[in-house]
Motif scaffolding. Structure first.
Motif, PDB file in Angstrom:
ATOM      1  N   PHE A  82       0.808  -0.952  -0.323  1.00 30.00           N
ATOM      2  CA  PHE A  82       0.230  -0.054  -0.182  1.00 30.00           C
ATOM      3  C   PHE A  82       0.970   1.542  -0.188  1.00 30.00           C
ATOM      4  N   TRP A  83       1.829   0.924   0.748  1.00 29.89           N
ATOM      5  CA  TRP A  83       2.940   2.307   0.802  1.00 29.89           C
ATOM      6  C   TRP A  83       4.039   2.436  -0.572  1.00 29.89           C
ATOM      7  N   PRO A  84       4.417   3.411  -0.754  1.00 32.49           N
ATOM      8  CA  PRO A  84       5.222   3.800  -2.210  1.00 32.49           C
ATOM      9  C   PRO A  84       6.843   3.137  -1.793  1.00 32.49           C
ATOM     10  N   SER A 120      -3.503   5.694  -3.868  1.00 33.02           N
ATOM     11  CA  SER A 120      -3.105   3.707  -3.506  1.00 33.02           C
ATOM     12  C   SER A 120      -4.125   3.346  -3.303  1.00 33.02           C
ATOM     13  N   VAL A 121      -5.604   3.738  -3.064  1.00 36.15           N
ATOM     14  CA  VAL A 121      -6.893   2.889  -2.827  1.00 36.15           C
ATOM     15  C   VAL A 121      -7.829   2.881  -4.428  1.00 36.15           C
ATOM     16  N   GLU A 168      -5.017  -0.793   2.980  1.00 38.59           N
ATOM     17  CA  GLU A 168      -5.873  -0.251   3.643  1.00 38.59           C
ATOM     18  C   GLU A 168      -7.662  -0.065   2.721  1.00 38.59           C
ATOM     19  N   GLY A 169      -8.626   0.737   3.269  1.00 35.27           N
ATOM     20  CA  GLY A 169      -9.856   0.687   2.207  1.00 35.27           C
ATOM     21  C   GLY A 169      -9.737   2.503   2.002  1.00 35.27           C
ATOM     22  N   ASN A 209      -9.075   4.627   8.093  1.00 32.77           N
ATOM     23  CA  ASN A 209      -8.144   3.593   7.309  1.00 32.77           C
ATOM     24  C   ASN A 209      -9.288   2.390   6.580  1.00 32.77           C
ATOM     25  N   GLY A 210     -10.430   2.831   6.700  1.00 38.07           N
ATOM     26  CA  GLY A 210     -11.192   1.993   6.133  1.00 38.07           C
ATOM     27  C   GLY A 210     -11.027   0.111   6.778  1.00 38.07           C
TER      28      GLY A 210
END
Length: 385
Positions: A82-84, A120-121, A168-169, A209-210
């Motif tokens: 999810f992160w870069p 990202s999502v 994450e959502g 954060n879903g």
């Protein structure tokens, strides 16, 4: 896999160090995306363009898994992010839009965490991105190790496939959950031999954060629960004011662990705390600075998880974040650049923040002692089956 490709000698030394400490479970990244000039990520990457794979890096992954096998280590193999710091979701989204600019989070100039997360999502509903990701999954699972000729889907050195690091959502929780289920099913169709986990950070203090720890894990193709614990990142602990904040951080950490363990008990699934850590004293990035509070915290977390594991079958393990080994930052608090040592801190974070080095003897003794305790407990549990 980067060390396995570009610095085998160091990788062997690091595996030997970890093995001597009694560490038998390694969470490793088996995917990275972005061209050679793409910032804020490990370089070189596995996919410079969609479907264009760096065979040298795959052979590095082969080498790593074979060397882990020699040391009776098991791998949790992470397939996305999810992160870069490995490219991940955001890079897939950018590729589908003509390699557009990614709105990177801090410490990028003008970076904003929420803007990045919302970008990202978009990955979950992007059909082209999902196709490319499934192509990657298929390639990794069907790969035959060039060192030992074992197909990954048949390799007992691999303990589990992991969908992604901390997905994450955000504002699409239902879409996110459907993606978890669909991707887990896809992996199980390709490989019924291995466990599958999400890589979930858990029900973090962020209300936006879903994620929903129970519902995210309440699916047959998700074999065990994962959660992460970040007392410093979440503002519970301030290393500049340790005497004022450490006690409260411990209380909140205890509550956080217990809440997630209770959910795992309801699900009747194993649970692993697969990330935790804090900075060196005074938030120093200097490799020679003190680690008094880190050592206290490591002892507390290890003892807590061990106590739970002795009494509750669901509590199944703990991984600290993160191993820096013999690697060192170019300078304290450096921004990682191609050619710098790989350490525990990923390239989108200041180097030297959470890394545990080979010279942190007091911390290594704590790790080794608790590794022995966990190994003994595992032997006891095996003997009662």
């Amino acid at each position: 896999m980067n060390l396995g490709s570009n610095n085998k000698e160091r990788l062997l030394r690091e595996l030997d160090r970890l093995n001597q400490l009694g560490i038998k479970n390694l969470r490793i990244m088996a995917a990275s995306e972005g061209d050679i000039d793409a910032p804020w990520r490990m370089q070189p990457s596995l996919q410079k363009e969609p479907g264009e794979y760096d065979e040298d890096l795959l052979m590095g992954l082969d080498f790593l898994l074979n060397e882990m096998k020699k040391r009776n280590m098991l791998a949790v193999v992470c397939l996305n992010n999810f992160w870069p710091w490995s490219g991940g979701f955001a890079q897939y989204v950018a590729w589908t839009n003509g390699d557009e600019n990614i709105p990177f989070p801090p410490p990028a100039d003008g970076g904003d965490w929420r803007t990045y997360q919302e970008y990202s999502v978009r990955f979950y509903q992007n059909e082209k991105a999902q196709k490319w990701f499934k192509d990657l999954i298929r390639k990794i699972i069907h790969r035959k190790n060039t060192v030992n000729n074992v197909e990954y889907r048949n390799d007992p050195t691999i303990m589990a496939w992991q969908l992604a690091n901390e997905p994450e959502g955000i504002d699409k929780p239902e879409v996110y959950r459907n993606w978890i289920y669909e991707t887990a099913d896809f992996i199980k169709e390709l490989d019924s031999n291995h466990l599958v986990s999400i890589g979930s950070e858990g029900n973090t203090p962020s209300p936006k954060n879903g994620t929903d720890f129970f519902n995210d894990h309440n699916y047959s193709s998700i074999d065990y629960c994962t959660f992460h614990l970040w007392v410093q990142n979440w503002g519970w602990y301030n290393p500049k004011k340790p005497e004022e904040t450490y006690g409260n951080a411990i209380l909140r950490a205890s509550q956080y662990i217990n809440e997630h363990l209770e959910i795992a008990r309801k699900l009747n699934k194993p649970i692993v705390l697969e990330e935790f850590g804090i900075s060196r004293d005074d938030n120093s990035y200097d490799v020679s600075s003190e680690v008094v509070y880190r050592n206290k915290y490591f002892k507390f977390i290890f003892q807590s998880i061990l106590n739970y594991a002795q009494n509750l079958k669901q509590m199944s393990g703990v991984n600290f974040w993160a191993w820096g080994g013999e690697g060192r930052p170019r300078v304290p608090k450096a921004i990682w650049k191609t050619g710098d040592d790989f350490i525990g801190d990923p390239p989108h974070e200041y180097q030297g923040w959470y890394s545990v080095y080979d010279k942190d003897i007091s911390t290594l003794i704590i790790i080794q002692n608790f590794a022995e305790d966990f190994t003994s407990l595992n032997s006891e549990l095996e003997g009662t089956k």
